[in-house]
Design an enzyme around this catalytic site. Structure first.
Site, PDB file in Angstrom:
ATOM      1  N   SER A  53       0.733  -1.412  -0.145  1.00 36.99           N
ATOM      2  CA  SER A  53      -0.137  -0.296  -0.106  1.00 36.99           C
ATOM      3  C   SER A  53       0.897   1.146  -0.010  1.00 36.99           C
ATOM      4  O   SER A  53       0.392   2.197  -0.635  1.00 36.99           O
ATOM      5  CB  SER A  53      -0.910  -0.021   1.321  1.00 36.99           C
ATOM      6  N   HIS A 111       0.469  -2.089  -7.880  1.00 42.60           N
ATOM      7  CA  HIS A 111      -0.554  -1.782  -6.609  1.00 42.60           C
ATOM      8  C   HIS A 111      -1.788  -2.303  -7.218  1.00 42.60           C
ATOM      9  O   HIS A 111      -2.509  -1.541  -7.619  1.00 42.60           O
ATOM     10  CB  HIS A 111      -0.272  -0.298  -6.378  1.00 42.60           C
ATOM     11  N   GLU A 162      -1.581   1.071 -10.415  1.00 49.41           N
ATOM     12  CA  GLU A 162      -0.526   1.565 -10.615  1.00 49.41           C
ATOM     13  C   GLU A 162       0.710   0.663 -10.608  1.00 49.41           C
ATOM     14  O   GLU A 162       0.835  -0.085  -9.927  1.00 49.41           O
ATOM     15  CB  GLU A 162      -0.287   2.559  -9.127  1.00 49.41           C
ATOM     16  N   ASN A 189      -2.638   5.978  -2.411  1.00 47.14           N
ATOM     17  CA  ASN A 189      -2.753   6.067  -0.996  1.00 47.14           C
ATOM     18  C   ASN A 189      -2.547   7.289  -0.367  1.00 47.14           C
ATOM     19  O   ASN A 189      -2.767   7.587   0.747  1.00 47.14           O
ATOM     20  CB  ASN A 189      -2.185   4.783  -0.454  1.00 47.14           C
TER      21      ASN A 189
HETATM   22  N1  LIG Z   1      -6.182  -4.729   1.803  1.00 49.07           N
HETATM   23  C1  LIG Z   1      -6.437  -3.780   0.707  1.00 49.07           C
HETATM   24  O1  LIG Z   1      -7.373  -3.235   0.105  1.00 49.07           O
HETATM   25  C2  LIG Z   1      -4.804  -3.535  -0.226  1.00 49.07           C
HETATM   26  C3  LIG Z   1      -4.894  -3.091  -1.369  1.00 49.07           C
HETATM   27  C4  LIG Z   1      -3.594  -3.035  -1.926  1.00 49.07           C
HETATM   28  C5  LIG Z   1      -2.580  -3.152  -1.468  1.00 49.07           C
HETATM   29  N2  LIG Z   1      -2.629  -3.843  -0.304  1.00 49.07           N
HETATM   30  C6  LIG Z   1      -1.241  -4.552   0.321  1.00 49.07           C
HETATM   31  O2  LIG Z   1      -1.100  -5.686   0.329  1.00 49.07           O
HETATM   32  C7  LIG Z   1      -0.586  -6.389   1.161  1.00 49.07           C
HETATM   33  C8  LIG Z   1      -1.463  -7.612   1.847  1.00 49.07           C
HETATM   34  O3  LIG Z   1      -2.501  -6.946   2.255  1.00 49.07           O
HETATM   35  P1  LIG Z   1      -3.937  -7.814   2.857  1.00 49.07           P
HETATM   36  O4  LIG Z   1      -4.901  -6.629   2.957  1.00 49.07           O
HETATM   37  O5  LIG Z   1      -4.094  -8.784   1.682  1.00 49.07           O
HETATM   38  O6  LIG Z   1      -3.589  -8.434   4.282  1.00 49.07           O
HETATM   39  P2  LIG Z   1      -4.119  -9.624   5.011  1.00 49.07           P
HETATM   40  O7  LIG Z   1      -3.589  -9.417   6.387  1.00 49.07           O
HETATM   41  O8  LIG Z   1      -5.428  -9.686   4.647  1.00 49.07           O
HETATM   42  O9  LIG Z   1      -3.446 -10.942   4.398  1.00 49.07           O
HETATM   43  C9  LIG Z   1      -1.884 -10.980   4.505  1.00 49.07           C
HETATM   44  C10 LIG Z   1      -1.549 -12.666   4.486  1.00 49.07           C
HETATM   45  O10 LIG Z   1      -0.319 -12.666   4.277  1.00 49.07           O
HETATM   46  C11 LIG Z   1       0.094 -14.057   5.122  1.00 49.07           C
HETATM   47  N3  LIG Z   1       1.186 -14.267   5.443  1.00 49.07           N
HETATM   48  C12 LIG Z   1       1.962 -13.447   6.453  1.00 49.07           C
HETATM   49  N4  LIG Z   1       3.301 -13.952   6.591  1.00 49.07           N
HETATM   50  C13 LIG Z   1       3.532 -14.749   5.339  1.00 49.07           C
HETATM   51  C14 LIG Z   1       4.598 -15.528   4.826  1.00 49.07           C
HETATM   52  N5  LIG Z   1       5.642 -15.521   5.581  1.00 49.07           N
HETATM   53  N6  LIG Z   1       4.212 -16.373   3.858  1.00 49.07           N
HETATM   54  C15 LIG Z   1       3.026 -16.468   3.062  1.00 49.07           C
HETATM   55  N7  LIG Z   1       2.178 -15.659   3.680  1.00 49.07           N
HETATM   56  C16 LIG Z   1       2.045 -14.826   4.730  1.00 49.07           C
HETATM   57  C17 LIG Z   1      -1.038 -14.019   6.238  1.00 49.07           C
HETATM   58  O11 LIG Z   1      -1.097 -15.305   6.849  1.00 49.07           O
HETATM   59  C18 LIG Z   1      -2.162 -13.341   5.555  1.00 49.07           C
HETATM   60  O12 LIG Z   1      -2.908 -14.445   5.152  1.00 49.07           O
HETATM   61  C19 LIG Z   1       0.037  -5.274   2.028  1.00 49.07           C
HETATM   62  O13 LIG Z   1       1.041  -4.900   1.863  1.00 49.07           O
HETATM   63  C20 LIG Z   1      -1.105  -4.126   1.813  1.00 49.07           C
HETATM   64  O14 LIG Z   1      -0.745  -2.982   2.279  1.00 49.07           O
HETATM   65  C21 LIG Z   1      -3.824  -3.995   0.440  1.00 49.07           C
END
Ligand SMILES: NC(=O)c1ccc[n+]([C@@H]2O[C@H](COP(=O)([O-])OP(=O)(O)OC[C@H]3O[C@@H](n4cnc5c(N)ncnc54)[C@H](O)[C@@H]3O)[C@@H](O)[C@H]2O)c1
Length: 284
Positions: free
Chosen positions: A121, A142, A154, A192
């Site tokens: 993000s 992104h 992006e 963001n």
């Molecule tokens: N939620 C959104 O709308 C959004 C949008 C764009 C980008 N992002 C980015 O995407 C990334 C993930 O966000 P999210 O919302 O999916 O988070 P989330 O918490 O829903 O999911 C993260 C997942 O990663 C897993 N994980 C942790 N350590 C790990 C490892 N070593 N190996 C494999 N899996 C592992 C966790 O168990 C979890 O299931 C973040 O960097 C976030 O900033 C999020």
């Protein structure tokens, strides 16, 4: 995609974003290796994908063969399964050290030509890429949430990302019907730096008792013609991810605009994480 053909995609993390990315890739006929730390999380992710596909078919938004699509996805907790993938898309929590540890680990397993797409993000892509020996193959993509419904991403060029990597990434995104726009690296990128200001200030308005969440979102949707208000958006992203992201923005910009609202922190303490926990600013 020139000489380099992408057939299989490794997806790290099966949370909110990893699940959406896996669905999109499988729908577009890529072979998917979906990695997370527990089988329970992986099964939950697969169930969500199955439900989404069935719902889309029911609403006549699409006509997917659900079983065929699901069968494109290999679920695993073992990173060794990534040995043959052409592209890795990483979606693990918004913590630099956690991400870097995993990149170190999987890069020893993946083939040399593999491209690494960071779905973060707010973390600058160069912060991750420059700590790795293959920084030319690291790029920010992104993906926006919900991924299967989005038409734009992006693409963020780190200071060492090669032109070949940029071209391949844009062609790859085109192949899954996502338009891309390439921007320079900066914490929070375009999306963001803007959207988190709205979400943070909307949370402050709730905390100060100026307006109810419904009222704030109503003004955005009806007044500004946004499809979704800032508080529903925060619930969709995950309040924990929003807090981590705002903290990262503050750590880079040291600007009081990015001081995280105490209201958001309190929600995380209470486990009110938005849609993923069933309660955030709204009930799900
Ligand atoms: N939620 C959104 O709308 C959004 C949008 C764009 C980008 N992002 C980015 O995407 C990334 C993930 O966000 P999210 O919302 O999916 O988070 P989330 O918490 O829903 O999911 C993260 C997942 O990663 C897993 N994980 C942790 N350590 C790990 C490892 N070593 N190996 C494999 N899996 C592992 C966790 O168990 C979890 O299931 C973040 O960097 C976030 O900033 C999020």
């Amino acid at each position: 995609m020139g000489e380099y053909k992408v057939k299989s995609v490794g997806i790290l993390g099966a949370g909110v974003m990893g699940t959406g990315v896996a669905q999109k890739m499988a729908q577009c006929h890529y072979d998917v290796v979906l990695v997370d730390i527990s089988n329970e999380i992986l099964q939950k992710s697969l169930l969500t994908i199955k439900k989404n596909l069935m719902l889309n078919n029911m609403m006549k938004l699409s006509k997917f063969n659900v079983e065929e699509t699901i069968n494109k996805i290999l679920l695993t907790t073992d990173c060794e399964e990534l040995r043959d993938v052409d592209v890795v898309i990483e979606n693990i929590p918004e913590k630099v050290d956690v991400k870097l540890n995993l990149y170190e680990k999987v890069s020893k397993i993946c083939k040399q030509e593999c491209i690494f797409m960071v779905n973060t993000s707010c973390i600058p892509i160069s912060r991750i890429a420059n700590a790795l020996s293959f920084s030319d193959k690291v790029i920010g993509v992104h993906f926006l949430n919900p991924v299967p419904a989005q038409k734009i991403s992006e693409v963020i060029k780190g200071n060492s990302t090669s032109e070949d990597t940029v071209v391949l990434t844009q062609e790859f995104l085109k192949s899954i019907d996502i338009e891309s726009t390439v921007i320079n690296d900066s914490p929070g990128f375009v999306t963001n730096r803007l959207s988190h200001l709205f979400m943070n200030e909307a949370a402050n308005l709730v905390m100060e008792g100026i307006a109810e969440p419904e009222q704030i979102d109503l003004i955005f949707t009806k007044g500004f013609h946004h499809e979704m208000g800032p508080l529903h958006t925060a619930d969709l992203i995950g309040i924990d991810t929003v807090v981590d992201s705002i903290d990262i923005l503050y750590s880079y910009y040291h600007d009081s605009r990015y001081v995280c609202s105490p209201c958001l922190r309190k929600m995380v303490e209470k486990g009110e994480l938005g849609i993923k926990s069933g309660k955030g600013f709204f009930i799900y």
